[in-house]
Write an enzyme that holds these catalytic residues in place. Structure first.
Site, PDB file in Angstrom:
ATOM      1  CD  GLU A 177       0.822   0.243   3.047  1.00  0.00           C
ATOM      2  OE1 GLU A 177       0.826   1.501   2.947  1.00  0.00           O
ATOM      3  OE2 GLU A 177       1.758  -0.393   3.550  1.00  0.00           O
ATOM      4  CD  GLU A 320       7.489   1.958  -0.794  1.00  0.00           C
ATOM      5  OE1 GLU A 320       8.192   1.251  -1.548  1.00  0.00           O
ATOM      6  OE2 GLU A 320       7.826   3.104  -0.461  1.00  0.00           O
TER       7      GLU A 320
END
Length: 356
Positions: A177, A320
């Site tokens: 994310e 991430e």
């Protein structure tokens, strides 16, 4: 049919992993010429994936990382060190291979799929209209972060992406994310779902000082008090105090269960999405793998709630998808031994026995 009705119909299709395939995988491990259970969690992972795929023979060769990118209106409350504009910058950098996750994924042989599900502006090379639910959420301190239909649409978007990637032959997916303010939304969702005080589940995120942390906790407490999310209604929780990235990742986990492929949790934010998915459809847990133990306070709490034990502990909290990508080579190493090592019979050695 509304977005929620469509989501409910899809959830009904999720079935448990195949126990027969898991038993066959266990039997294969018993014949591999090494001490029994000596690869520990890696053996368990192979067995679990066999159940997901419904076969004791499978491949993890084609690997993907789905990164849900979205902005959060609660950033207006000063709960982050950086501004909202960073979300779009980093999202675009995924296309340039200029982020930590990009470099790690390249080394691990993982393809990246950044998704603009709710960035505050369109991002060149990433934004696709059918995937973008909104230009960020509302400020949850003042009212619901989004509507129920938006939350349901975001979950459906995650499912859609997994179906697409599964059709392209991807055998395992990692979750990631990008969204400034998303440790605030995930902490709020965790507080509700775990029935814990915000102070217990909220960390410093990307470098808040003590004053910033106190403000973040206060904002979360106010948002929960004002919106009154219902713990037993995941869509309600997501819509009132969640984020579009979390909702999208919830769909990725549900999509993995629907397509019978493993989906790997990254860190805290991703684990909250996994918890949302499991609360919506308990059998989804059969298709979820952990990766690492996040440094965020509630990271381990959520994994324990899911009954999952991380494979690695590196003190990471970058996000991430970096933790999920880092564990991919480990999973492939375990699978390589499972598939390619000689059996006791082949090397003419007496097989180990299970001793009580």
């Amino acid at each position: 049919m509304s977005q929620e009705e469509e989501l409910r119909e899809l959830i009904k299709q999720i079935k448990p992993a195949g126990r027969e395939a898991m038993e066959r995988a266990k039997e294969r491990w018993r014949t591999v010429a090494k001490p029994l259970h000596s690869l520990g969690k890696l053996e368990d992972a192979v067995i679990k994936i066999a159940g997901m795929r419904g076969s004791a023979e499978f491949s993890l060769e084609k690997k993907g990382l789905v990164i849900m990118c979205a902005d959060n209106g609660v950033v207006a409350e000063g709960v982050t060190q950086t501004g909202q504009e960073v979300t779009a910058i980093v999202t675009e950098n995924f296309t340039r291979r200029e982020t930590s996750a990009c470099l790690m994924a390249e080394r691990a042989g993982v393809d990246l799929f950044p998704v603009d599900i709710g960035v505050a502006r369109d991002v060149p090379g990433v934004t696709v209209p059918e995937y973008k639910v909104a230009y960020g959420t509302e400020n949850m301190k003042n009212g619901p972060a989004m509507t129920r239909e938006q939350a349901a649409r975001a979950v459906l978007t995650g499912i859609c992406i997994v179906r697409k990637l599964a059709a392209e032959g991807y055998g395992i997916l990692a979750t990631g994310e990008m969204g400034i303010g998303n440790t605030t939304t995930s902490s709020a969702a965790a507080s509700v779902l775990l029935d814990r005080d915000p102070a217990e589940v909220t960390g410093r995120g990307a470098g808040l000082d003590s004053e910033g942390l106190a403000r973040k906790i206060s904002v979360i407490r106010e948002a929960i008090g004002k919106n009154g999310p219902a713990r037993e209604d995941v869509v309600d929780v997501l819509s009132k105090v969640g984020g579009l990235d979390i909702a999208g990742l919830t769909g990725v986990f549900l999509g993995g269960a629907l397509c019978r492929i493993p989906v790997v949790i990254d860190g805290f934010i991703s684990s909250v999405a996994a918890l949302c998915a499991v609360r919506m459809a308990p059998d989804t847990l059969d298709y979820i793998l952990p990766s690492h133990r996040s440094k965020e306070p509630a990271g381990e709490m959520v994994l324990k709630e899911l009954g999952l034990s991380p494979y690695i502990d590196c003190g990471m909290n970058l996000g991430e998808g970096t933790g999920a990508v880092a564990v991919m080579p480990l999973l492939e190493m375990g699978l390589s031994v499972y598939q390619n090592m000689s059996t006791f019979e082949e090397i003419s050695v007496e097989q180990y026995e299970e001793l009580k």
